[in-house]
Motif scaffolding. Structure first.
Motif, PDB file in Angstrom:
ATOM      1  N   ARG A  65      69.468  81.207  23.902  1.00 23.82           N
ATOM      2  CA  ARG A  65      68.170  81.535  24.493  1.00 23.82           C
ATOM      3  C   ARG A  65      68.352  82.696  25.468  1.00 23.82           C
ATOM      4  N   VAL A  66      67.441  83.650  25.427  1.00 23.08           N
ATOM      5  CA  VAL A  66      67.516  84.814  26.311  1.00 23.08           C
ATOM      6  C   VAL A  66      66.434  84.668  27.376  1.00 23.08           C
ATOM      7  N   LEU A  67      66.860  84.575  28.643  1.00 20.32           N
ATOM      8  CA  LEU A  67      65.945  84.248  29.737  1.00 20.32           C
ATOM      9  C   LEU A  67      66.011  85.293  30.849  1.00 20.32           C
ATOM     10  N   CYS A  68      64.920  85.400  31.585  1.00 16.77           N
ATOM     11  CA  CYS A  68      64.802  86.392  32.659  1.00 16.77           C
ATOM     12  C   CYS A  68      65.501  85.930  33.928  1.00 16.77           C
ATOM     13  N   ASP A  69      66.299  86.810  34.510  1.00 20.62           N
ATOM     14  CA  ASP A  69      66.878  86.594  35.840  1.00 20.62           C
ATOM     15  C   ASP A  69      67.395  87.933  36.348  1.00 20.62           C
ATOM     16  N   ILE A  70      67.758  87.965  37.626  1.00 19.83           N
ATOM     17  CA  ILE A  70      68.196  89.229  38.218  1.00 19.83           C
ATOM     18  C   ILE A  70      69.691  89.464  38.028  1.00 19.83           C
ATOM     19  N   THR A  71      70.417  88.487  37.498  1.00 17.32           N
ATOM     20  CA  THR A  71      71.831  88.663  37.180  1.00 17.32           C
ATOM     21  C   THR A  71      72.049  88.387  35.696  1.00 17.32           C
ATOM     22  N   THR A  72      73.097  88.995  35.148  1.00 15.72           N
ATOM     23  CA  THR A  72      73.429  88.795  33.737  1.00 15.72           C
ATOM     24  C   THR A  72      74.591  87.819  33.641  1.00 15.72           C
ATOM     25  N   ARG A  73      74.368  86.700  32.946  1.00 16.87           N
ATOM     26  CA  ARG A  73      75.385  85.653  32.857  1.00 16.87           C
ATOM     27  C   ARG A  73      75.030  84.697  31.725  1.00 16.87           C
ATOM     28  N   ILE A  74      75.987  83.852  31.340  1.00 17.32           N
ATOM     29  CA  ILE A  74      75.713  82.785  30.383  1.00 17.32           C
ATOM     30  C   ILE A  74      75.950  81.443  31.067  1.00 17.32           C
ATOM     31  N   GLU A  75      75.127  80.460  30.713  1.00 16.04           N
ATOM     32  CA  GLU A  75      75.218  79.124  31.291  1.00 16.04           C
ATOM     33  C   GLU A  75      74.785  78.093  30.250  1.00 16.04           C
ATOM     34  N   ASN A  76      74.901  76.829  30.648  1.00 15.94           N
ATOM     35  CA  ASN A  76      74.375  75.703  29.860  1.00 15.94           C
ATOM     36  C   ASN A  76      74.898  75.692  28.423  1.00 15.94           C
ATOM     37  N   VAL A  77      76.217  75.787  28.283  1.00 16.13           N
ATOM     38  CA  VAL A  77      76.824  75.748  26.953  1.00 16.13           C
ATOM     39  C   VAL A  77      76.879  74.298  26.474  1.00 16.13           C
ATOM     40  N   ASN A  78      76.388  74.065  25.273  1.00 15.95           N
ATOM     41  CA  ASN A  78      76.369  72.716  24.702  1.00 15.95           C
ATOM     42  C   ASN A  78      76.729  72.770  23.221  1.00 15.95           C
ATOM     43  N   GLU A  79      77.030  71.599  22.681  1.00 16.90           N
ATOM     44  CA  GLU A  79      77.257  71.446  21.244  1.00 16.90           C
ATOM     45  C   GLU A  79      76.347  70.317  20.754  1.00 16.90           C
ATOM     46  N   PRO A  80      75.046  70.621  20.552  1.00 15.48           N
ATOM     47  CA  PRO A  80      74.085  69.568  20.190  1.00 15.48           C
ATOM     48  C   PRO A  80      74.383  68.911  18.853  1.00 15.48           C
ATOM     49  N   ASN A  81      74.980  69.659  17.939  1.00 17.24           N
ATOM     50  CA  ASN A  81      75.402  69.114  16.655  1.00 17.24           C
ATOM     51  C   ASN A  81      76.822  69.587  16.375  1.00 17.24           C
ATOM     52  N   LYS A  82      77.492  68.909  15.463  1.00 16.43           N
ATOM     53  CA  LYS A  82      78.880  69.237  15.173  1.00 16.43           C
ATOM     54  C   LYS A  82      79.026  70.698  14.772  1.00 16.43           C
ATOM     55  N   CYS A  83      79.822  71.431  15.563  1.00 11.80           N
ATOM     56  CA  CYS A  83      80.134  72.841  15.297  1.00 11.80           C
ATOM     57  C   CYS A  83      78.915  73.752  15.390  1.00 11.80           C
ATOM     58  N   VAL A  84      77.838  73.261  15.986  1.00  8.15           N
ATOM     59  CA  VAL A  84      76.645  74.073  16.245  1.00  8.15           C
ATOM     60  C   VAL A  84      76.470  74.135  17.759  1.00  8.15           C
ATOM     61  N   TYR A  85      76.583  75.325  18.324  1.00 13.72           N
ATOM     62  CA  TYR A  85      76.602  75.490  19.771  1.00 13.72           C
ATOM     63  C   TYR A  85      75.312  76.146  20.262  1.00 13.72           C
ATOM     64  N   SER A  86      75.052  75.954  21.548  1.00 15.01           N
ATOM     65  CA  SER A  86      73.896  76.592  22.176  1.00 15.01           C
ATOM     66  C   SER A  86      74.278  77.004  23.587  1.00 15.01           C
ATOM     67  N   MET A  87      73.643  78.037  24.084  1.00 18.09           N
ATOM     68  CA  MET A  87      73.856  78.484  25.461  1.00 18.09           C
ATOM     69  C   MET A  87      72.666  79.319  25.893  1.00 18.09           C
ATOM     70  N   ASP A  88      72.580  79.561  27.196  1.00 14.56           N
ATOM     71  CA  ASP A  88      71.512  80.385  27.757  1.00 14.56           C
ATOM     72  C   ASP A  88      72.100  81.685  28.284  1.00 14.56           C
ATOM     73  N   LEU A  89      71.456  82.782  27.949  1.00 14.40           N
ATOM     74  CA  LEU A  89      71.838  84.098  28.449  1.00 14.40           C
ATOM     75  C   LEU A  89      70.756  84.574  29.409  1.00 14.40           C
ATOM     76  N   TYR A  90      71.134  84.771  30.665  1.00 12.60           N
ATOM     77  CA  TYR A  90      70.205  85.273  31.676  1.00 12.60           C
ATOM     78  C   TYR A  90      70.460  86.759  31.881  1.00 12.60           C
ATOM     79  N   THR A  91      69.395  87.536  31.920  1.00 10.51           N
ATOM     80  CA  THR A  91      69.530  88.980  32.097  1.00 10.51           C
ATOM     81  C   THR A  91      68.202  89.592  32.543  1.00 10.51           C
ATOM     82  N   PRO A  92      68.242  90.638  33.368  1.00  9.11           N
ATOM     83  CA  PRO A  92      66.999  91.338  33.729  1.00  9.11           C
ATOM     84  C   PRO A  92      66.290  91.929  32.513  1.00  9.11           C
ATOM     85  N   LEU A  93      67.038  92.171  31.438  1.00 11.96           N
ATOM     86  CA  LEU A  93      66.436  92.765  30.249  1.00 11.96           C
ATOM     87  C   LEU A  93      65.421  91.835  29.596  1.00 11.96           C
ATOM     88  N   ALA A  94      65.465  90.546  29.945  1.00 14.07           N
ATOM     89  CA  ALA A  94      64.508  89.584  29.391  1.00 14.07           C
ATOM     90  C   ALA A  94      63.254  89.468  30.249  1.00 14.07           C
TER      91      ALA A  94
END
Length: 392
Positions: free
Chosen positions: A341-370
């Motif tokens: 997920r690409v979300l708005c914030d004033i810093t660029t970083r990744i957070e909230n890394v999860n593996e909701p299903n086997k070998c299927v990952y998710s994370m949040d990307l925060y960036t001013p570009l969003a």
């Protein structure tokens, strides 16, 4: 609604008219459930929570009088619910104000980043030119040293062959019997001396010819030194070639960097995240790949935007989500993949890394570009003490 105060009530798109007394009588008369907004009689009905001092909401009618407080003003239950709309409304308004500030600051940063794209792309292009020149120089020097090495080896082989030949001639001319005449011995020595003299003249001439072809400073180098230098130039090329491929991929015209090419800025750095107490560290190299360490496991290397169409709820459209597929094969499972997920914030970083299903990952990307351009609502600057209920 005005129609609830009339003598009769119309529902089902005008197909049915019932007396107003049958509205909210805990019996579902209309198929669309609109005659029971205050009871749970109709499974398809809805109940409107006014929620003064907070945000109005609509809940299913079957949640009315079920003993659970769904509306913050407690209007869905006859008793037992405290009106907490003001309390949660204050929290919500504070959060909305924070989000609005982040959105505003982030958008200003985004405009600056857009203005820097042209220079950033030029810098990458210049670096590519320099890398190609460095690779050319390394290859030229490696080729030159290899030629010198081949010549030195050839000279050494010639010397070894000549020495072997001299030894063979000497063995053939050596006396075979201790009783040979002194005159024969002297003759053989003379012949050997003449042969040695001829051989020395021959090899002196050959060495002079080789010396003319190979620079003296290179001749002084040992074969081992030359081989080492050839290997070093070959090894130095490898990381340069990797970096060159990476930079050339960044300038790939097929990558969608957005209307203003603003997303190009993301391609210039890799982002890492390791949650406290977590064994693994995750690395996102935007538009390239996602990795997990230790183990250097690839979680996806084929990139695409996957955010869907642009709407009021999704102003970024397709740029609101990234998908990376074709990662390392999972044991007894699919190839690994990552959705971001690409979300708005004033810093660029990744957070909230999860593996909701086997070998299927998710994370949040925060960036001013969003961060999208803030939209000013007409009621934001109205004077007076009127409470606005749609501030979130």
């Amino acid at each position: 609604d005005k129609r609830y105060g009339d003598a009769s009530f119309t529902c089902d798109g005008g197909k049915l008219i019932i007396p107003s007394a049958q509205v909210n009588d805990d019996y579902c008369d209309c198929e669309d459930g609109t005659d029971e907004p205050g009871t749970s009689a109709c499974a398809t009905g809805t109940f409107y929570c006014e929620n003064t001092l907070h945000k109005p909401m609509v809940i299913p009618s079957n949640r009315v009088h079920d003993g659970i407080c769904d509306c913050c003003d407690g209007s869905d239950e006859a008793s037992g619910c405290e009106d907490i709309c003001d309390k949660i409304g204050q929290v919500a308004r504070a959060e909305a104000e924070r989000v609005a500030k982040v959105q505003h600051m982030g958008y200003q940063m985004k405009l600056i980043m857009i203005s820097e794209v042209a220079d950033a792309k030029k810098k990458v292009a210049d670096t590519i030119v320099q890398l190609k020149q460095d690779l050319y120089d390394h290859e030229e020097e490696r080729t030159r040293l290899q030629a010198v090495l081949d010549e030195v080896k050839a000279v050494k082989q010639a010397e070894e062959a000549a020495a072997a030949e001299k030894e063979e001639v000497a063995d053939e001319q050596a006396p075979s019997d201790d009783g040979d005449d002194a005159s024969d011995d002297s003759a053989e020595k003379a012949a050997t001396t003449d042969a040695d003299s001829d051989d020395e003249d021959f090899f002196d001439d050959e060495d002079e010819a080789d010396a003319d072809e190979v620079p003296q400073e290179d001749i002084k180098l040992t074969i081992r030194d030359l081989e080492k230098q050839v290997r070093e130039h070959r090894y130095k090329k490898s990381p340069l070639e990797v970096e060159l491929r990476k930079l050339e991929k960044q300038l790939d015209a097929d990558i969608d960097y957005g209307e203003n090419e603003e997303w190009f800025k993301l391609s210039l750095e890799c982002l890492k995240h390791k949650a406290e107490g977590d064994t693994f560290e995750y690395e996102l190299c935007p538009f390239d790949q996602v990795k997990q360490t230790p183990g250097n496991i690839n979680l996806g290397k084929t990139f695409e935007w996957s955010g869907g169409p642009e709407t009021d709820e999704n102003p970024l459209g397709q740029y609101s989500e990234m998908t990376y597929t074709d990662g390392q094969q999972c044991w007894k499972g699919p190839p690994r993949s990552t959705t971001i997920r690409v979300l708005c914030d004033i810093t660029t970083r990744i957070e909230n890394v999860n593996e909701p299903n086997k070998c299927v990952y998710s994370m949040d990307l925060y960036t001013p570009l969003a961060c999208t351009e803030p939209v000013e609502r007409p009621d934001e600057h109205e004077s007076g003490d009127e409470i606005i209920h749609d501030e979130i």
